[in-house]
Design a protein around this motif. Structure first.
Motif, PDB file in Angstrom:
ATOM      1  N   ILE A 166      -6.438  10.653  10.753  1.00 24.05           N
ATOM      2  CA  ILE A 166      -6.792  11.160  12.084  1.00 24.05           C
ATOM      3  C   ILE A 166      -6.463  12.651  12.126  1.00 24.05           C
ATOM      4  O   ILE A 166      -5.302  13.049  11.935  1.00 24.05           O
ATOM      5  N   ILE A 167      -7.479  13.461  12.387  1.00 26.25           N
ATOM      6  CA  ILE A 167      -7.334  14.917  12.390  1.00 26.25           C
ATOM      7  C   ILE A 167      -7.615  15.427  13.794  1.00 26.25           C
ATOM      8  O   ILE A 167      -8.667  15.133  14.369  1.00 26.25           O
ATOM      9  N   GLY A 168      -6.706  16.192  14.344  1.00 27.25           N
ATOM     10  CA  GLY A 168      -6.923  16.789  15.653  1.00 27.25           C
ATOM     11  C   GLY A 168      -6.701  18.279  15.598  1.00 27.25           C
ATOM     12  O   GLY A 168      -5.862  18.771  14.836  1.00 27.25           O
ATOM     13  N   SER A 169      -7.464  19.000  16.407  1.00 28.53           N
ATOM     14  CA  SER A 169      -7.285  20.445  16.526  1.00 28.53           C
ATOM     15  C   SER A 169      -7.039  20.787  17.992  1.00 28.53           C
ATOM     16  O   SER A 169      -7.821  20.382  18.866  1.00 28.53           O
ATOM     17  N   SER A 170      -5.960  21.506  18.277  1.00 26.01           N
ATOM     18  CA  SER A 170      -5.624  21.920  19.640  1.00 26.01           C
ATOM     19  C   SER A 170      -5.540  20.690  20.542  1.00 26.01           C
ATOM     20  O   SER A 170      -4.743  19.790  20.285  1.00 26.01           O
ATOM     21  N   TYR A 171      -6.356  20.618  21.616  1.00 29.83           N
ATOM     22  CA  TYR A 171      -6.345  19.419  22.471  1.00 29.83           C
ATOM     23  C   TYR A 171      -6.554  18.157  21.644  1.00 29.83           C
ATOM     24  O   TYR A 171      -5.995  17.094  21.948  1.00 29.83           O
ATOM     25  N   GLY A 172      -7.336  18.262  20.595  1.00 32.51           N
ATOM     26  CA  GLY A 172      -7.563  17.103  19.739  1.00 32.51           C
ATOM     27  C   GLY A 172      -6.290  16.565  19.113  1.00 32.51           C
ATOM     28  O   GLY A 172      -6.208  15.374  18.776  1.00 32.51           O
ATOM     29  N   THR A 173      -5.257  17.416  18.949  1.00 26.01           N
ATOM     30  CA  THR A 173      -3.990  16.917  18.407  1.00 26.01           C
ATOM     31  C   THR A 173      -3.290  16.008  19.403  1.00 26.01           C
ATOM     32  O   THR A 173      -2.541  15.110  19.005  1.00 26.01           O
TER      33      THR A 173
END
Length: 450
Positions: A166-173
């Protein structure tokens, strides 16, 4: 032709696009119907919306699944560590409001060239997942992190995927960590790019930015000189300090200290009119009208305000980011508290947690990343020099290399090969053009303001 319709048609042609039927809001216990399997590409004959045009509290959740068979394999600037990865990747972009289908097509192509399989879900309330079966926008009350996590799980069910990276960036984290809390058995590992952690993040970012680029009590000689110039502009009242703080943050993160130095000099000389107007427009893109099928904050902004404290109590001074949302605050609910307690949950994560942190990130700065690494038993910090916020959008290869290490069971190699991320070619994403646009506006201001 209407721009929105044109963008929609482009989005519907994205390779690997699929959809499932989802409830708009939570259903009562036992009432939720199982997610449908991966159907035909949305808009094609036989797509779910045409099979079942009934009205009801549902919408078509769109997502993209790609892999080495979706795109023709091509050359990649950095050879992958192995062949096809053992685990697929689920990539969650930032925002809230960033779409997945159109903005990240090239990201998926890069991943496919490395033998990586990728799933990206078009967030509810955004782009192809914006409207219900009758064509009406989803209501704000249907926006929550918990429901976004349930959407991800439903897509994995539909695709027969038991576990994924599972990879998140910014809000995705935030969504990525929430998924790990709700579905820990489905997580092979987390890659957190420019991570969020807790309600205190905004205060940490504010103090970090001031120490570095206003007070000059942190950093190195180059940043101390910049801090002196920022302090002087605020002290002499040349510009509004809140607006200056926002512009300084954008330029420092995306274009770097040298461009920021030119900007500060031109502001002082009164030769930055076009650049200031451009930055004002660029900053409004995250929360304003946005761009259909790329960035749509208007509905999902409810999550930002009700659950993520985007309008936490600030102090009205430079680098207070809460003021950037003041104009739209009345459109959303009051802050009700964060739905997850990640500082309490992280010590229970028994899978790898790789945390990517840009050296120039002022929105989710290094102290936040370091705290996550401290809390996670298998946490590992990946510092990215000469980088700002969201590597997914500005420096893609470290994200793919980190994900690949987890997907192929090679995380241990990072301990003895810390330089694995150093010197990677800079492959930019959707935000890659911003530094060039800033430079171009500064040049025009220098030439035309004489």
């Amino acid at each position: 032709m209407d721009r929105s319709l044109t963008m929609r048609r482009r989005a519907l042609r994205v390779p690997g696009l699929r959809s499932i039927r989802r409830p708009i809001g939570p259903r009562s216990a036992g009432a939720e119907a199982p997610a449908t399997g991966p159907g035909p590409r949305a808009g094609a004959p036989g797509a779910p919306s045409e099979q079942n045009p009934h009205t009801g509290p549902e919408f078509d959740l769109h997502y993209v699944r790609t892999g080495s068979s979706t795109y023709r394999r091509g050359s990649d600037p950095v050879a992958p560590a192995s062949g096809t990865a053992a685990l697929p990747l689920v990539i969650i972009p930032g925002g809230p409001g960033l779409a997945s289908a159109l903005p990240y097509d090239q990201v998926r192509r890069r991943a496919a060239a490395r033998g990586l399989e990728v799933v990206m879900v078009e967030h509810r309330g955004v782009g192809l997942s914006r409207r219900d079966l009758d064509g009406h926008d989803l209501p704000q009350e249907a926006m929550s992190v918990e429901l976004a996590v349930a959407d991800l799980a439903a897509v994995l069910d539909a695709e027969g995927i038991d576990r994924a990276v599972i990879i998140g960036s910014s809000y995705g984290t935030y969504v990525a960590q929430a998924f790990a809390v709700d579905h820990p058995d489905r997580v092979g590992g987390l890659v957190l790019d420019s991570p969020m952690l807790a309600e205190s993040d905004e205060k940490v970012a504010r103090e970090f930015s001031r120490d570095l680029l206003y007070c000059g009590t942190a950093g190195w000689p180059e940043t101390r000189l910049l801090a002196a110039k920022v302090y002087d502009l605020v002290d002499t009242g040349v510009v509004d300090e809140l607006t200056l703080g926002r512009d300084v943050r954008i330029i420092y993160e995306f274009a770097g200290p040298r461009t920021l130095d030119r900007f500060l000099n031109q502001v002082k000389a009164g030769r930055a009119k076009r650049t200031l107007a451009f930055l004002d427009k660029a900053a409004s893109g995250d929360t304003g009208e946005g761009l259909p099928y790329y960035m749509e904050f208007d509905i999902v902004g409810e999550i930002a305000f009700r659950e993520l404290s985007f309008f936490a109590a600030g102090d009205g001074r430079i680098f207070d980011q809460t003021h950037e949302f003041e104009a739209i605050r009345s459109k959303y609910s009051d802050y009700a508290g964060q739905p997850y307690d990640f500082p309490a949950a992280l010590p229970t994560f028994d899978f790898p947690v790789l945390v990517l942190s840009g050296e120039r990130d002022l929105r989710t700065p290094r102290p936040v990343a370091e705290e996550i690494v401290r809390l996670a038993p298998r946490g590992h910090l990946v510092p990215l020099p000469d980088s700002g916020h969201s590597a997914l959008d500005t420096h893609l290869l470290p994200v793919l290399v980190a994900a690949e290490a987890i997907a192929t069971g090679r995380v241990a190699e990072l301990a003895w090969n810390p330089e694995r991320f150093a010197g990677l070619p800079r492959v930019t994403g959707p935000s890659g053009i911003l530094p060039r646009l800033i430079d171009a506006n500064l040049m025009l201001d220098r030439i035309l303001s004489r």
